[in-house]
Design a protein around this motif. Structure first.
Motif, PDB file in Angstrom:
ATOM      1  N   ASN A   9      29.144 -10.943 102.497  1.00 23.49           N
ATOM      2  CA  ASN A   9      30.350 -11.155 101.718  1.00 23.49           C
ATOM      3  C   ASN A   9      30.776  -9.858 101.048  1.00 23.49           C
ATOM      4  N   ASN A  10      32.086  -9.663 100.915  1.00 24.57           N
ATOM      5  CA  ASN A  10      32.609  -8.402 100.389  1.00 24.57           C
ATOM      6  C   ASN A  10      32.094  -8.055  98.992  1.00 24.57           C
ATOM      7  N   VAL A  11      31.829  -9.031  98.149  1.00 28.85           N
ATOM      8  CA  VAL A  11      31.358  -8.716  96.795  1.00 28.85           C
ATOM      9  C   VAL A  11      29.960  -8.086  96.812  1.00 28.85           C
ATOM     10  N   VAL A  12      29.195  -8.338  97.849  1.00 27.92           N
ATOM     11  CA  VAL A  12      27.847  -7.779  97.947  1.00 27.92           C
ATOM     12  C   VAL A  12      27.906  -6.263  98.129  1.00 27.92           C
ATOM     13  N   HIS A  13      28.929  -5.776  98.808  1.00 28.48           N
ATOM     14  CA  HIS A  13      29.076  -4.331  98.984  1.00 28.48           C
ATOM     15  C   HIS A  13      29.128  -3.628  97.631  1.00 28.48           C
ATOM     16  N   GLY A  36      32.949  -2.066 109.474  1.00 22.67           N
ATOM     17  CA  GLY A  36      32.158  -2.883 110.379  1.00 22.67           C
ATOM     18  C   GLY A  36      31.371  -3.899 109.572  1.00 22.67           C
ATOM     19  N   GLU A  37      30.793  -4.831 110.265  1.00 19.37           N
ATOM     20  CA  GLU A  37      30.061  -5.894 109.582  1.00 19.37           C
ATOM     21  C   GLU A  37      28.618  -5.514 109.296  1.00 19.37           C
ATOM     22  N   LEU A  38      28.125  -6.011 108.189  1.00 18.25           N
ATOM     23  CA  LEU A  38      26.711  -5.996 107.833  1.00 18.25           C
ATOM     24  C   LEU A  38      26.327  -7.447 107.592  1.00 18.25           C
ATOM     25  N   ALA A  39      25.080  -7.778 107.835  1.00 16.98           N
ATOM     26  CA  ALA A  39      24.622  -9.154 107.623  1.00 16.98           C
ATOM     27  C   ALA A  39      23.113  -9.164 107.451  1.00 16.98           C
ATOM     28  N   ALA A  79      29.432   4.871 109.049  1.00 16.32           N
ATOM     29  CA  ALA A  79      29.378   3.915 107.938  1.00 16.32           C
ATOM     30  C   ALA A  79      30.030   2.583 108.313  1.00 16.32           C
ATOM     31  N   ALA A  80      29.382   1.500 107.919  1.00  8.27           N
ATOM     32  CA  ALA A  80      29.959   0.166 108.063  1.00  8.27           C
ATOM     33  C   ALA A  80      30.942  -0.102 106.923  1.00  8.27           C
ATOM     34  N   ALA A  81      30.713   0.529 105.784  1.00  9.58           N
ATOM     35  CA  ALA A  81      31.614   0.407 104.631  1.00  9.58           C
ATOM     36  C   ALA A  81      31.488   1.679 103.803  1.00  9.58           C
TER      37      ALA A  81
END
Length: 147
Positions: free
Chosen positions: A35-39, A77-80, A113-115
């Motif tokens: 989820n974006n808030v985790v970044h 990109g996605e992280l999970a 970088a993914a973010a």
């Protein structure tokens, strides 16, 4: 397809310090990615972890503390969970009482970088919450990771 005006993802070589971070089961949202808030939580963990690791922040008794006044993030990109994440950090701007960190989140050992985001601290007196100059060892260590 790249959106007009969108910057390309940054590379690992653009960062000066690195911290390994872990994802958690609860970090994933219903879409199956982090989820974006985790970044933003990872940015906070990376910057403060680096400060603590380098003996620059005493979270319990330090006379000077950094308060977050601005943050931002671009997602590439996605992280999970269960991805390992490496956070790259550099100082993008070092002012008199503030510092703007650039933070890249990389999936494991990925080169792209993914973010990427930024995190601005204003250093203040713990008791008065008034800005105080960044000086001494803190300034020197921040300058070491400046771009």
């Amino acid at each position: 397809m790249k959106a007009a005006g969108r910057r390309e993802p940054g590379e690992r070589g653009a960062y000066r310090a690195f911290l390994p971070l872990t994802t958690r089961w609860a970090d994933n949202d219903v879409y199956g990615h982090m989820n974006n808030v985790v970044h933003y939580a990872l940015f906070d963990t990376a910057v403060n972890g680096w400060l603590i690791e380098n003996g620059l922040l005493d979270i319990h008794a330090g006379a000077q503390i950094g308060l977050v006044v601005e943050t931002g993030c671009r997602y590439h990109g996605e992280l999970a969970f269960p991805d390992p994440v490496t956070a790259g950090i550099r100082v993008a701007k070092l002012g008199q009482s503030s510092v703007r960190y650039a933070v890249g989140l990389f999936r494991g050992e990925a080169e792209i970088a993914a973010a990427e985001g930024f995190f601005v601290h204003v250093y203040v007196d713990r008791a008065t919450r008034r800005p105080t100059p960044i000086a001494g060892r803190l300034r020197a260590k921040l300058a070491e990771i400046a771009a």
